[in-house]
Each structure stands twice: as C-alpha cells, then as structure tokens.
Design a protein around this motif. Structure first.
Motif, PDB file in Angstrom:
ATOM      1  N   ARG A 114       0.849  -1.188   0.000  1.00 45.58           N
ATOM      2  CA  ARG A 114       0.000   0.000   0.000  1.00 45.58           C
ATOM      3  C   ARG A 114       0.884   1.238   0.000  1.00 45.58           C
ATOM      4  N   SER A 115       0.288   2.373  -0.251  1.00 48.29           N
ATOM      5  CA  SER A 115       1.040   3.622  -0.319  1.00 48.29           C
ATOM      6  C   SER A 115       0.381   4.685   0.533  1.00 48.29           C
ATOM      7  N   GLN A 116       1.205   5.539   1.083  1.00 45.96           N
ATOM      8  CA  GLN A 116       0.719   6.727   1.784  1.00 45.96           C
ATOM      9  C   GLN A 116       1.133   7.924   0.930  1.00 45.96           C
ATOM     10  N   TRP A 117       0.153   8.580   0.341  1.00 42.42           N
ATOM     11  CA  TRP A 117       0.468   9.700  -0.536  1.00 42.42           C
ATOM     12  C   TRP A 117       1.022  10.877   0.267  1.00 42.42           C
ATOM     13  N   LEU A 118       2.114  11.429  -0.217  1.00 42.75           N
ATOM     14  CA  LEU A 118       2.725  12.595   0.401  1.00 42.75           C
ATOM     15  C   LEU A 118       2.437  13.853  -0.401  1.00 42.75           C
ATOM     16  N   ASP A 119       2.307  13.669  -1.725  1.00 43.22           N
ATOM     17  CA  ASP A 119       2.038  14.818  -2.598  1.00 43.22           C
ATOM     18  C   ASP A 119       1.613  14.312  -3.971  1.00 43.22           C
ATOM     19  N   ARG A 120       0.614  14.958  -4.554  1.00 40.79           N
ATOM     20  CA  ARG A 120       0.225  14.745  -5.955  1.00 40.79           C
ATOM     21  C   ARG A 120      -0.209  16.098  -6.497  1.00 40.79           C
ATOM     22  N   GLY A 121       0.574  16.648  -7.411  1.00 42.06           N
ATOM     23  CA  GLY A 121       0.223  17.974  -7.897  1.00 42.06           C
ATOM     24  C   GLY A 121       0.965  18.350  -9.161  1.00 42.06           C
ATOM     25  N   ILE A 122       0.563  19.495  -9.719  1.00 41.91           N
ATOM     26  CA  ILE A 122       1.179  20.059 -10.923  1.00 41.91           C
ATOM     27  C   ILE A 122       2.096  21.197 -10.505  1.00 41.91           C
ATOM     28  N   TYR A 123       3.327  21.182 -11.024  1.00 45.24           N
ATOM     29  CA  TYR A 123       4.325  22.173 -10.628  1.00 45.24           C
ATOM     30  C   TYR A 123       5.122  22.650 -11.834  1.00 45.24           C
ATOM     31  N   THR A 124       5.769  23.790 -11.651  1.00 46.24           N
ATOM     32  CA  THR A 124       6.762  24.238 -12.623  1.00 46.24           C
ATOM     33  C   THR A 124       7.978  23.332 -12.504  1.00 46.24           C
ATOM     34  N   SER A 145       4.555  11.888  -5.011  1.00 43.29           N
ATOM     35  CA  SER A 145       5.431  11.464  -3.914  1.00 43.29           C
ATOM     36  C   SER A 145       4.629  10.597  -2.953  1.00 43.29           C
ATOM     37  N   ARG A 146       5.202   9.456  -2.599  1.00 43.63           N
ATOM     38  CA  ARG A 146       4.488   8.576  -1.678  1.00 43.63           C
ATOM     39  C   ARG A 146       5.444   7.682  -0.906  1.00 43.63           C
ATOM     40  N   LEU A 147       4.962   7.267   0.256  1.00 44.37           N
ATOM     41  CA  LEU A 147       5.666   6.315   1.088  1.00 44.37           C
ATOM     42  C   LEU A 147       5.180   4.931   0.702  1.00 44.37           C
ATOM     43  N   ARG A 148       6.124   4.055   0.348  1.00 43.89           N
ATOM     44  CA  ARG A 148       5.784   2.711  -0.077  1.00 43.89           C
ATOM     45  C   ARG A 148       5.864   1.768   1.117  1.00 43.89           C
ATOM     46  N   ILE A 149       4.804   1.010   1.342  1.00 46.98           N
ATOM     47  CA  ILE A 149       4.673   0.162   2.533  1.00 46.98           C
ATOM     48  C   ILE A 149       4.322  -1.252   2.100  1.00 46.98           C
ATOM     49  N   ALA A 150       4.982  -2.241   2.696  1.00 53.38           N
ATOM     50  CA  ALA A 150       4.658  -3.642   2.423  1.00 53.38           C
ATOM     51  C   ALA A 150       4.541  -4.383   3.743  1.00 53.38           C
ATOM     52  N   ASP A 151       3.433  -5.094   3.918  1.00 60.69           N
ATOM     53  CA  ASP A 151       3.169  -5.815   5.170  1.00 60.69           C
ATOM     54  C   ASP A 151       3.372  -4.899   6.379  1.00 60.69           C
ATOM     55  N   ASP A 152       2.877  -3.676   6.248  1.00 57.66           N
ATOM     56  CA  ASP A 152       2.893  -2.661   7.313  1.00 57.66           C
ATOM     57  C   ASP A 152       4.293  -2.155   7.666  1.00 57.66           C
ATOM     58  N   THR A 153       5.296  -2.450   6.835  1.00 54.88           N
ATOM     59  CA  THR A 153       6.646  -1.930   7.053  1.00 54.88           C
ATOM     60  C   THR A 153       6.967  -0.901   5.977  1.00 54.88           C
TER      61      THR A 153
END
Length: 262
Positions: A114-124, A145-153
């Motif tokens: 699973r992933s925890q999103w840190l940022d999703r956006g349009i930028y220069t 940008s996201r934190l990648r998690i596997a089996d809660d780690t």
C-alpha cells in the motif's frame, strides 16, 4: 525464553580488555545475544545504569554501544519506554535487470502493498526535471510522492516526475503509476538507474521509521519509451536494512555480444 536481562549478561562475561574499545566489545556481545536468540524481537534491554553496574563499565560506554546498535537497526528506542530488540524484517531482493513497479514487485512476493500519498500535484519543472525529461522552462510537470509500505513496514519513499502533457491529472494515479501509464500507451520499456548511499534527513527518516543517520539507498531512475523518449524521472530512498539489489552480470562473447554466464 529466559529473562532478557539474564540472557544479555550471559554474553557479557567475555567483555574483558582485549585491545578493542569496551563499547565495541559490549556491542558485539549484545549482537551475539540477539543472533543466538537469547533475546528476541520486542524484548526490553535493562537500563544503562543496570548494564553498567553488572558489567562493571561506565554508562558512557554502555550508551555508545547502544546508540551504535540503534543506528544499525539491531535495537530500537521508544521515548519514555526504553530500549528494545528491533523486530526482524524480511529483506526484499530486488533485481536491477527488471523494470517493474513496486506494486507488481510486492504482489509477486505475496506481500500486501500500500502507499501513503505525500504529494500529488502540478508544478513548474525544476532545472533537474527539465534536464532529465527534456522539457522547456515553460512546461509543467506532475509530481507524485508517496511512502511505499509492504506488510505494514515502510520500505521506500518514491518521488516520481512525469510531464504534465502526459499525465495532466496526477490524482488519477491511485495505485501503480506504470499501470496508469500503460492505459495511455506511455509505459516505459527500459530505464537507467543510478544508485548511491544517502543518510536521509529528519523528515524522511521519520517516514521510513529509521533512526536519523541511518544509511539508506537512493536510486535515481530515468525511464524511456520504446521510441527513446524519456517518460519518467524518479528519485527514491530505500531502507538499507530491508532491500538487497541484485544485478546479473555476463561476460561478452568473442564477437562482443553477451555470452553465457560463467
């Protein structure tokens, strides 16, 4: 299992002057207690005061040994609770010869990703992004940008950049980036990766749940379409205690082509 304190002090009997600094001897003995299973994941260590008194060494020596073991991931410290043996983590072996997504990798291993999103956006676009993706200063990019998690780690922090002309709405990516790119005919077919050692900053260390100063791996990837056009620029930070990157090497044959493994 026997009392953790007794198990630790069973190994401390060998902490004697041998020429090596005392803190290294203590560190080695605690590591040995963990390796032999005398103390296991989640077991609490005695206080610095108790270890110092029973091993007849200074608290400064104990503190230095413990701090080194925390940095290497053998021990964990919880504010207000004490020092504990870190949980064991299965290391993930990642091939450097396959271009796959994190989601696909974890699914093949039977791990719940699973992933925890840190940022999703349009930028220069930044100068690095313009250079990597071949963009002009007026073009925009989608950053994911996201934190990648596997089996809660937590295993990795992934920061991907795609031209906004290819991905006009990064919020459309809900799971696999490569799956989303495949749906528009933009899935990469090859990539060039650069791997380097890094000590993540405080914010990234907190996300990865590692002590500040822990050695991690940074991978910078530039991915290409079959046409040769650059499609993706990604910088990722991987936990050094959780990943093994493996590359298959071949000797070239007499004609300069790849030969069989030797």
């Amino acid at each position: 299992m026997s009392d953790p304190a007794s198990a630790i002090f069973e190994t401390l009997r060998d902490v004697t002057p041998t020429g090596a600094p005392l803190y290294l001897q203590l560190k080695k003995n605690i590591e040995e207690a963990v390796r032999r299973g005398l103390i296991g994941p989640g077991d609490a260590l005695p206080s610095e005061r108790e270890i110092a008194a029973r091993a007849d060494i200074s608290r400064v020596t104990v503190r230095k040994a413990v701090q080194d073991l925390v940095k290497s991931g053998v021990l964990v410290q919880r504010h207000g609770s004490g020092t504990f043996v870190a949980p064991r983590r299965e290391r993930v072996e990642q091939s450097l010869s396959r271009l796959t997504s994190f989601t696909e990798d974890m699914a093949r291993r039977g791990m719940a990703a699973r992933s925890q999103w840190l940022d999703r956006g349009i930028y220069t676009a930044s100068p690095d992004e313009m250079m990597a993706l071949g963009l002009s200063s007026s073009e925009l990019v989608s950053r994911l940008s996201r934190l990648r998690i596997a089996d809660d780690t937590p295993l990795a922090i992934e920061r991907a950049t795609i031209s906004a002309s290819v991905l006009p709405d990064p919020r459309e990516v809900t799971s696999s980036l490569y799956m989303a790119l495949s749906e528009t005919g933009h899935r990469p077919v090859r990539a060039v990766q650069r791997i380097s050692a890094i000590n993540p900053g405080e914010a990234d260390a907190r996300l990865l749940e590692v002590p500040l100063g822990t050695a991690c791996l940074q991978i910078e990837r530039i991915s290409y379409l079959a046409t040769g056009k650059v499609i993706e620029f990604t910088k990722s930070i991987y936990r050094g205690d959780a990943y093994d990157f493996v590359a298959e090497l071949r000797l070239p044959g007499p004609d300069g082509q790849e030969g069989e493994n030797t």
